[in-house]
Scaffold this active site. Structure first.
Site, PDB file in Angstrom:
ATOM      1  N   GLY A  34      75.633  -5.584 -13.514  1.00  0.00           N
ATOM      2  CA  GLY A  34      75.200  -4.264 -13.067  1.00  0.00           C
ATOM      3  C   GLY A  34      76.168  -3.530 -12.158  1.00  0.00           C
ATOM      4  O   GLY A  34      76.178  -2.305 -12.109  1.00  0.00           O
ATOM      5  N   GLU A  50      76.479  -4.579  -5.136  1.00  0.00           N
ATOM      6  CA  GLU A  50      75.333  -4.732  -6.042  1.00  0.00           C
ATOM      7  C   GLU A  50      74.957  -3.392  -6.651  1.00  0.00           C
ATOM      8  O   GLU A  50      75.247  -2.339  -6.084  1.00  0.00           O
ATOM      9  CB  GLU A  50      74.119  -5.259  -5.249  1.00  0.00           C
ATOM     10  CG  GLU A  50      73.775  -6.723  -5.505  1.00  0.00           C
ATOM     11  CD  GLU A  50      73.107  -6.973  -6.857  1.00  0.00           C
ATOM     12  OE1 GLU A  50      73.341  -6.212  -7.822  1.00  0.00           O
ATOM     13  OE2 GLU A  50      72.367  -7.951  -6.966  1.00  0.00           O
ATOM     14  N   ASP A  93      65.919  -4.540  -5.317  1.00  0.00           N
ATOM     15  CA  ASP A  93      64.525  -4.285  -5.681  1.00  0.00           C
ATOM     16  C   ASP A  93      63.659  -5.097  -4.713  1.00  0.00           C
ATOM     17  O   ASP A  93      63.425  -4.676  -3.582  1.00  0.00           O
ATOM     18  CB  ASP A  93      64.354  -4.694  -7.149  1.00  0.00           C
ATOM     19  CG  ASP A  93      63.038  -4.269  -7.746  1.00  0.00           C
ATOM     20  OD1 ASP A  93      62.022  -4.871  -7.389  1.00  0.00           O
ATOM     21  OD2 ASP A  93      63.016  -3.339  -8.574  1.00  0.00           O
ATOM     22  N   ASP A 116      70.741  -1.807 -16.602  1.00  0.00           N
ATOM     23  CA  ASP A 116      70.312  -1.925 -17.999  1.00  0.00           C
ATOM     24  C   ASP A 116      68.805  -2.069 -18.145  1.00  0.00           C
ATOM     25  O   ASP A 116      68.098  -2.438 -17.205  1.00  0.00           O
ATOM     26  CB  ASP A 116      70.929  -3.171 -18.628  1.00  0.00           C
ATOM     27  CG  ASP A 116      70.289  -4.460 -18.087  1.00  0.00           C
ATOM     28  OD1 ASP A 116      70.307  -4.644 -16.852  1.00  0.00           O
ATOM     29  OD2 ASP A 116      69.754  -5.249 -18.885  1.00  0.00           O
TER      30      ASP A 116
HETATM   31  P1  XMP Z   1      65.607  -8.207  -6.874  1.00  0.00           P
HETATM   32  O1  XMP Z   1      64.151  -7.918  -7.156  1.00  0.00           O
HETATM   33  O2  XMP Z   1      65.846  -9.669  -6.780  1.00  0.00           O
HETATM   34  O3  XMP Z   1      66.326  -7.700  -8.182  1.00  0.00           O
HETATM   35  O4  XMP Z   1      66.092  -7.425  -5.689  1.00  0.00           O
HETATM   36  C1  XMP Z   1      67.636  -7.278  -8.215  1.00  0.00           C
HETATM   37  C2  XMP Z   1      68.103  -7.197  -9.648  1.00  0.00           C
HETATM   38  O5  XMP Z   1      67.042  -6.744 -10.482  1.00  0.00           O
HETATM   39  C3  XMP Z   1      67.486  -5.828 -11.441  1.00  0.00           C
HETATM   40  N1  XMP Z   1      66.723  -4.582 -11.257  1.00  0.00           N
HETATM   41  C4  XMP Z   1      66.822  -3.492 -12.015  1.00  0.00           C
HETATM   42  N2  XMP Z   1      67.593  -3.249 -13.078  1.00  0.00           N
HETATM   43  N3  XMP Z   1      66.687  -1.068 -13.213  1.00  0.00           N
HETATM   44  C5  XMP Z   1      67.509  -2.031 -13.681  1.00  0.00           C
HETATM   45  O6  XMP Z   1      68.220  -1.787 -14.661  1.00  0.00           O
HETATM   46  C6  XMP Z   1      65.882  -1.228 -12.146  1.00  0.00           C
HETATM   47  O7  XMP Z   1      65.150  -0.314 -11.762  1.00  0.00           O
HETATM   48  C7  XMP Z   1      65.957  -2.529 -11.523  1.00  0.00           C
HETATM   49  N4  XMP Z   1      65.328  -3.048 -10.446  1.00  0.00           N
HETATM   50  C8  XMP Z   1      65.813  -4.309 -10.324  1.00  0.00           C
HETATM   51  C9  XMP Z   1      68.958  -5.694 -11.206  1.00  0.00           C
HETATM   52  O8  XMP Z   1      69.644  -6.517 -12.129  1.00  0.00           O
HETATM   53  C10 XMP Z   1      69.202  -6.201  -9.816  1.00  0.00           C
HETATM   54  O9  XMP Z   1      70.467  -6.773  -9.642  1.00  0.00           O
HETATM   55 MG    MG Z   2      69.956  -6.256 -14.561  1.00  0.00          MG
END
Ligand code: XMP
Ligand code: MG
Length: 196
Positions: free
Chosen positions: A60, A115, A119, A175
């Site tokens: 990403g 990053e 999320d 993605d």
């Molecule tokens: P966490 O929840 O561990 O997740 O903070 C981080 C990773 O989750 C993916 N992610 C997303 N990917 N759109 C995306 O394409 C989104 O809205 C989204 N939210 C979380 C992403 O890979 C990130 O590194």
């Molecule tokens: Mg991803």
């Protein structure tokens, strides 16, 4: 099958969105570049004495790494790591696996993780402690996007591009099931795409 993106002109210019896969464009290419220029200048000043090792989190952060580094004038170094906490869906599993490890030795280094999005924060909090345990002098985070409402753990983030609400976004490296990473902008994915 619907077209993913857009009627393309050159990157950075306005794109005509013809796809029903997105509900809106959240950040244009120009908005992203302007913010990265600000963050790059900040990094130049914060790390003037000790140029950091940039650690990009695949896949990403590819776009962010490329564009951010062009806004930094310090003699930084670059390495990549791939971790997985998501399948092809839209919810964090909380389970982190290393898919590709770093080549660099982190001992005594100032590390800046780059990053795409924070999320729940579970991936980053795991990555932070993992990299610190390798003897880095400092480990800081730069993320293009952060979803404060989704946070399950509190993480200290040094550089944030933009805070956004809980919408699932794609583009500029992000993605859905490996699609849309190539979009030069960040868009909100229409719910019909992931409920199909
Ligand atoms: P966490 O929840 O561990 O997740 O903070 C981080 C990773 O989750 C993916 N992610 C997303 N990917 N759109 C995306 O394409 C989104 O809205 C989204 N939210 C979380 C992403 O890979 C990130 O590194
Ligand atoms: Mg991803």
């Amino acid at each position: 099958m619907s077209e993913t993106a857009a009627q393309r002109t050159t990157p950075g210019t306005d794109l005509t969105i013809t796809s029903s896969d997105f509900t809106k464009i959240h950040f244009t290419h120009e908005q992203i570049q302007a913010r990265l220029a600000e963050i790059g200048a900040q990094i130049d000043s914060d790390y003037a004495a000790n140029p950091p090792l940039f650690v990009g989190v695949l896949k990403g952060a590819v776009m962010a790494m490329a564009d951010l580094q062009r806004n930094v004038t310090l003699p930084i170094e670059t390495d990549w790591m791939a971790v997985s906490s998501y399948g092809s869906g839209t919810k964090s599993s909380g389970v982190v696996r290393i898919l590709k490890d770093l080549e660099a030795d982190l001992l005594g280094r100032d590390v800046l993780i780059v990053e795409d999005i924070i999320d729940s924060g579970l991936t980053l909090s795991w990555l932070l402690s993992n990299l610190k345990s390798r003897g880095a002098k400092s480990v800081e985070i730069c993320t293009i996007l952060r979803k404060p409402e989704a946070a399950k753990v509190t993480i200290d983030v040094k550089y944030v591009g933009f805070d956004i609400s809980n919408d699932f976004v794609v583009g500029y490296g992000l993605d859905y099931a490996e699609r849309y990473r190539n979009l030069p902008f960040i868009a909100v994915l229409a719910p019909h795409v992931y409920s199909e």
